[in-house]
Design a protein around this motif. Structure first.
Motif, PDB file in Angstrom:
ATOM      1  N   LYS A 127       0.805  -1.216   0.000  1.00  0.00           N
ATOM      2  CA  LYS A 127       0.000   0.000   0.000  1.00  0.00           C
ATOM      3  C   LYS A 127       0.846   1.278   0.000  1.00  0.00           C
ATOM      4  CE  LYS A 127      -3.906  -2.211   0.106  1.00  0.00           C
ATOM      5  NZ  LYS A 127      -4.832  -2.164  -1.069  1.00  0.00           N
ATOM      6  N   GLU A 182      -2.806  10.867  -2.456  1.00  0.00           N
ATOM      7  CA  GLU A 182      -3.882  10.657  -1.483  1.00  0.00           C
ATOM      8  C   GLU A 182      -3.925   9.208  -1.004  1.00  0.00           C
ATOM      9  OE1 GLU A 182      -5.787  12.867   0.102  1.00  0.00           O
ATOM     10  OE2 GLU A 182      -4.410  14.248  -0.901  1.00  0.00           O
ATOM     11  N   LEU A 183      -3.673   8.271  -1.907  1.00  0.00           N
ATOM     12  CA  LEU A 183      -3.635   6.866  -1.518  1.00  0.00           C
ATOM     13  C   LEU A 183      -2.479   6.598  -0.555  1.00  0.00           C
ATOM     14  CD1 LEU A 183      -4.448   5.076  -4.897  1.00  0.00           C
ATOM     15  CD2 LEU A 183      -5.906   5.203  -2.863  1.00  0.00           C
ATOM     16  N   LYS A 206      -1.196   8.804   1.542  1.00  0.00           N
ATOM     17  CA  LYS A 206      -1.578   9.391   2.829  1.00  0.00           C
ATOM     18  C   LYS A 206      -2.583   8.499   3.561  1.00  0.00           C
ATOM     19  CE  LYS A 206      -0.847  14.246   1.543  1.00  0.00           C
ATOM     20  NZ  LYS A 206      -1.500  15.567   1.321  1.00  0.00           N
ATOM     21  N   GLU A 207      -3.514   7.949   2.807  1.00  0.00           N
ATOM     22  CA  GLU A 207      -4.508   7.064   3.425  1.00  0.00           C
ATOM     23  C   GLU A 207      -3.833   5.840   4.036  1.00  0.00           C
ATOM     24  OE1 GLU A 207      -7.469   6.079   0.562  1.00  0.00           O
ATOM     25  OE2 GLU A 207      -8.105   8.165   0.247  1.00  0.00           O
ATOM     26  N   GLU A 239      -2.020   6.768   7.210  1.00  0.00           N
ATOM     27  CA  GLU A 239      -2.932   6.983   8.339  1.00  0.00           C
ATOM     28  C   GLU A 239      -3.073   5.716   9.177  1.00  0.00           C
ATOM     29  OE1 GLU A 239      -6.594   8.432   6.794  1.00  0.00           O
ATOM     30  OE2 GLU A 239      -5.805  10.412   6.277  1.00  0.00           O
ATOM     31  N   HIS A 240      -3.049   4.565   8.524  1.00  0.00           N
ATOM     32  CA  HIS A 240      -3.154   3.299   9.251  1.00  0.00           C
ATOM     33  C   HIS A 240      -1.900   3.057  10.091  1.00  0.00           C
ATOM     34  CE1 HIS A 240      -6.893   1.961   7.376  1.00  0.00           C
ATOM     35  NE2 HIS A 240      -6.421   2.384   6.210  1.00  0.00           N
ATOM     36  N   LYS A 243      -0.364  16.012  10.530  1.00  0.00           N
ATOM     37  CA  LYS A 243      -1.230  14.860  10.249  1.00  0.00           C
ATOM     38  C   LYS A 243      -0.616  13.560  10.765  1.00  0.00           C
ATOM     39  CE  LYS A 243      -3.794  12.818   6.350  1.00  0.00           C
ATOM     40  NZ  LYS A 243      -5.137  13.188   6.826  1.00  0.00           N
TER      41      LYS A 243
END
Length: 235
Positions: free
Chosen positions: A109, A131-132, A134-135, A138-139, A187
């Motif tokens: 990922k 964006e992918l 960053k997503e 986040e996990h 973030k």
């Protein structure tokens, strides 16, 4: 330590390869003597092509004249073969499984999306890949949240830190080369703190390629990849 084993360890790698760098970190952390062989990724040696004929990539670890492939597999092999501290993988079976899952997540990922963002031709494609990335981060941020330890498995660097250690150094270089903003300290405060701890570890900070050389290399790689789509060679 088993000096007779160490004398027979050879690593085929390439200086900009984050996958090969993982293995050097693991070997150095375990205190294993080895002979390093630098490969030219654009002009691969007959030895590399013989030992890894399917994927034709680094790293390749040679131990007792046998080849071990794939960086994460190599790290596990190192930890299981040289059974002395520091231990890289957790002893608890569940914790080991969790560490392997997160390592795979980092490759499937975070790495995939960050690499796609670096090599994207159009702005829309790049923004989507950013964006992918960053997503996915986040996990990892969530996994670190609330932990008081310096690293994922405790106060010492372990398997998962090595597996996603590239985020600390390669990703900022890719951000610069690709004119991207991914590692936002607001973030991702826990990732930023982990990065600081990781890069300040003596065996890590003294085993990193020069940043200016990295930037130049990936500028050239990005130019090649965006102009010749079929040459998408990962490192």
């Amino acid at each position: 330590m088993e000096s007779s084993q160490e004398q027979e360890v050879k690593l085929l790698g390439a200086w900009p390869s984050l996958l090969a760098r993982r293995v050097t970190w693991a070997l150095n952390l375990k205190g294993i003597d080895y002979h390093y062989v630098e490969e030219d990724l654009l002009n691969k040696s007959p030895l590399l092509l013989k030992l890894n004929p399917i994927y034709k990539k680094v790293p390749v670890l040679i131990h007792h004249h046998k080849a071990i492939l794939e960086s994460l597999t190599i790290i596990e092999y190192i930890d299981e073969t040289w059974k002395h501290q520091p231990f890289l993988l957790p002893h608890d079976p569940h914790e080991r499984a969790v560490a392997r899952t997160w390592a795979k997540f980092g490759d499937d990922k975070v790495f995939e999306s960050a690499w796609n963002a670096l090599c994207s031709i159009g702005e829309e494609e790049k923004e989507k890949a950013v964006e992918l990335t960053k997503e996915a981060l986040e996990h990892i941020e969530g996994e670190l949240k609330g932990k008081k330890n310096k690293f994922f498995g405790g106060d010492e660097i372990g398997y998962l830190d090595i597996a996603i250690g590239w985020i600390s150094y390669w990703l900022p270089v890719w951000e610069e080369v690709g004119s991207m903003s991914i590692l936002d300290p607001i973030k991702f405060p826990n990732i930023i703190a982990w990065i600081s701890n990781f890069l300040n570890h003596p065996l890590i900070k003294h085993n990193l390629p020069p940043r200016d050389r990295m930037v130049n290399y990936f500028h050239g790689r990005r130019k090649l990849l965006t102009s010749t789509p079929h040459s998408w060679i990962k490192i």
